[in-house]
Enzyme design. Structure first.
Site, PDB file in Angstrom:
ATOM      1  N   SER A  17       1.295   0.213  -1.276  1.00 59.36           N
ATOM      2  CA  SER A  17       0.449  -1.689  -0.805  1.00 59.36           C
ATOM      3  C   SER A  17       0.003  -2.166  -2.016  1.00 59.36           C
ATOM      4  O   SER A  17      -0.560  -1.267  -3.678  1.00 59.36           O
ATOM      5  CB  SER A  17      -0.547  -1.128   0.693  1.00 59.36           C
ATOM      6  OG  SER A  17      -1.007  -2.419   0.551  1.00 59.36           O
ATOM      7  N   TYR A  57      -8.458   2.459   3.357  1.00 62.09           N
ATOM      8  CA  TYR A  57      -7.355   2.073   2.957  1.00 62.09           C
ATOM      9  C   TYR A  57      -6.874   2.012   1.761  1.00 62.09           C
ATOM     10  O   TYR A  57      -5.934   3.112   1.016  1.00 62.09           O
ATOM     11  CB  TYR A  57      -6.764   0.792   3.700  1.00 62.09           C
ATOM     12  CG  TYR A  57      -5.295   0.757   3.898  1.00 62.09           C
ATOM     13  CD1 TYR A  57      -4.367   1.534   4.319  1.00 62.09           C
ATOM     14  CD2 TYR A  57      -5.273  -0.569   3.105  1.00 62.09           C
ATOM     15  CE1 TYR A  57      -3.044   0.697   4.150  1.00 62.09           C
ATOM     16  CE2 TYR A  57      -3.462  -0.782   3.518  1.00 62.09           C
ATOM     17  CZ  TYR A  57      -2.692   0.095   3.985  1.00 62.09           C
ATOM     18  OH  TYR A  57      -1.416  -0.875   4.500  1.00 62.09           O
TER      19      TYR A  57
HETATM   20  P1  NAP Z   1       2.393  -1.755  12.063  1.00 59.49           P
HETATM   21  O1  NAP Z   1       3.438  -2.818  12.322  1.00 59.49           O
HETATM   22  O2  NAP Z   1       1.631  -1.034  12.333  1.00 59.49           O
HETATM   23  O3  NAP Z   1       3.870  -0.209  12.259  1.00 59.49           O
HETATM   24  C1  NAP Z   1       3.313   1.315  11.303  1.00 59.49           C
HETATM   25  C2  NAP Z   1       4.635   1.635  11.985  1.00 59.49           C
HETATM   26  O4  NAP Z   1       3.613   3.900  11.901  1.00 59.49           O
HETATM   27  C3  NAP Z   1       4.194   2.083  13.609  1.00 59.49           C
HETATM   28  O5  NAP Z   1       6.016   2.074  13.453  1.00 59.49           O
HETATM   29  C4  NAP Z   1       4.004   3.091  14.106  1.00 59.49           C
HETATM   30  O6  NAP Z   1       5.131   3.912  15.360  1.00 59.49           O
HETATM   31  C5  NAP Z   1       4.294   4.899  12.903  1.00 59.49           C
HETATM   32  N1  NAP Z   1       3.335   5.112  12.859  1.00 59.49           N
HETATM   33  C6  NAP Z   1       1.863   5.517  12.591  1.00 59.49           C
HETATM   34  N2  NAP Z   1       1.563   6.122  13.002  1.00 59.49           N
HETATM   35  C7  NAP Z   1       2.358   7.002  12.666  1.00 59.49           C
HETATM   36  C8  NAP Z   1       2.639   8.524  13.198  1.00 59.49           C
HETATM   37  N3  NAP Z   1       2.076   9.318  12.518  1.00 59.49           N
HETATM   38  N4  NAP Z   1       3.683   9.585  12.966  1.00 59.49           N
HETATM   39  C9  NAP Z   1       5.144   8.426  13.132  1.00 59.49           C
HETATM   40  N5  NAP Z   1       4.726   7.360  12.745  1.00 59.49           N
HETATM   41  C10 NAP Z   1       3.675   6.332  12.896  1.00 59.49           C
HETATM   42  O7  NAP Z   1       2.870  -1.206  10.508  1.00 59.49           O
HETATM   43  P2  NAP Z   1       3.974  -2.143   9.004  1.00 59.49           P
HETATM   44  O8  NAP Z   1       3.189  -3.467   8.788  1.00 59.49           O
HETATM   45  O9  NAP Z   1       5.160  -2.469   9.382  1.00 59.49           O
HETATM   46  O10 NAP Z   1       2.999  -1.005   8.085  1.00 59.49           O
HETATM   47  C11 NAP Z   1       4.101  -0.184   7.926  1.00 59.49           C
HETATM   48  C12 NAP Z   1       3.811   0.600   6.417  1.00 59.49           C
HETATM   49  O11 NAP Z   1       3.487  -1.057   5.841  1.00 59.49           O
HETATM   50  C13 NAP Z   1       2.559   0.987   6.197  1.00 59.49           C
HETATM   51  O12 NAP Z   1       2.680   1.869   5.252  1.00 59.49           O
HETATM   52  C14 NAP Z   1       1.427  -0.527   5.968  1.00 59.49           C
HETATM   53  O13 NAP Z   1       0.546   0.683   4.966  1.00 59.49           O
HETATM   54  C15 NAP Z   1       2.556  -0.421   4.525  1.00 59.49           C
HETATM   55  N6  NAP Z   1       2.146  -1.441   4.908  1.00 59.49           N
HETATM   56  C16 NAP Z   1       1.572  -2.746   5.527  1.00 59.49           C
HETATM   57  C17 NAP Z   1       1.132  -4.005   5.253  1.00 59.49           C
HETATM   58  C18 NAP Z   1       0.958  -4.969   6.541  1.00 59.49           C
HETATM   59  O14 NAP Z   1       0.012  -6.515   5.801  1.00 59.49           O
HETATM   60  N7  NAP Z   1       1.963  -5.678   7.348  1.00 59.49           N
HETATM   61  C19 NAP Z   1       0.952  -4.652   3.451  1.00 59.49           C
HETATM   62  C20 NAP Z   1       1.308  -3.284   2.539  1.00 59.49           C
HETATM   63  C21 NAP Z   1       1.663  -2.427   2.530  1.00 59.49           C
HETATM   64  P3  NAP Z   1       3.995   4.693  16.284  1.00 59.49           P
HETATM   65  O15 NAP Z   1       3.252   3.863  16.290  1.00 59.49           O
HETATM   66  O16 NAP Z   1       5.482   4.538  17.387  1.00 59.49           O
HETATM   67  O17 NAP Z   1       4.390   6.843  15.800  1.00 59.49           O
END
Ligand code: NAP
Length: 243
Positions: free
Chosen positions: A131, A144
């Protein structure tokens, strides 16, 4: 050429689900991991992939997941997220522990478990979704940002340790992406989450997925080290142009 296998962690939602679709379209056999199997199963059907339960915070779960992946060419370390926005003096250790366990130790466990198969493939690729919070800080973000900084450092260390091995390392560094990320960060408060994306066009999960697939489909001598992507209206973790 035989089909290459891409493992995507956190494939049940957001960026991970979009990446699974995009990699499948690019010709990969996708192996989808997350805790919510009910969400993975239809996506596995749609992408002709494989759905396996995975909790990256649980060493046994990671071990049994890895045992069921006979070969791996691409690992997308995507599982993760944020919880809370407390200032340092009010930091909630439960939130910190969750963020460190999921983003940092989760990436460590998955990479340790699959790296031998990635190297053995003769053309492996670790793609880690960190991120902009992994490269800068903002008030209320310390749990975070510290976890994402650690995840970025872990990823970059692998690039140094595996120089000379047939494995590429790409760090994907997104700014604001509209997914369930903010709803989770704010304990299910959808109104508060919606405000994060108000007045500008955030990235969509598919925008990030496109870039993940682009990196994964370059010729094997081309290593995209780090790709930073933000909405046009975002300058950094706290500065947005909102209409
Ligand atoms: P999201 O929609 O909340 O998805 C998060 C995913 O992580 C879900 O599929 C969840 O699946 C999985 N997860 C959480 N805990 C887990 C565990 N213990 N074991 C296995 N899977 C797990 O969020 P997203 O935005 O797609 O985030 C994906 C990545 O991008 C993250 O690393 C986040 O930090 C990064 N990111 C996001 C943003 C943003 O603005 N959205 C920006 C920069 C970086 P389950 O709950 O089914 O396990």
């Amino acid at each position: 050429m035989s089909t290459r296998t891409a493992v995507v962690t956190g494939a049940s939602a957001g960026i991970g689900a979009a990446a699974a679709r995009s990699l499948a379209r690019a010709g990969f056999h996708v192996v989808l991991g997350a805790r919510r199997l009910d969400r993975l199963t239809p996506l596995a059907e749609e992408t002709s992939g494989t759905a396996l339960t995975l909790d990256v915070t649980d060493a046994d779960s990671v071990a049994s997941f890895a045992e069921r992946v006979p070969e791996c060419h691409v690992l997308v370390n995507n599982a993760g997220g944020a919880w809370g926005v407390e200032r340092v003096e009010a930091a909630d250790e439960e939130h910190w522990r969750w963020m460190w366990e999921t983003n940092v130790l989760g990436t460590l466990r998955m990479t340790k478990a699959l790296l031998p198969k990635l190297v053995d493939s003769g053309d492996g690729h670790v793609i880690t979704v960190t991120s902009i919070a992994g490269h800068s800080v903002y008030p209320g973000g310390s749990g975070y940002t510290s976890a994402k900084h650690a995840q970025a450092a872990l990823h970059e260390t692998l690039r140094a340790e595996h120089l000379g091995d047939p494995v590429r390392l790409t760090e994907i560094v997104p700014g604001a992406v509209e997914t369930e990320f903010s709803v989770n960060r704010f304990d299910g408060d959808t109104d508060r989450a919606a405000k994060v994306y108000e007045g500008y066009q955030p990235l969509a999960a598919e925008d990030v997925a496109d870039v993940i697939s682009f990196a994964a489909t370059r010729p094997s001598h081309v290593n995209l080290d780090r790709i930073v992507m933000k909405p046009r209206a975002q300058l950094d973790g706290k500065t947005f142009h909102r209409e």
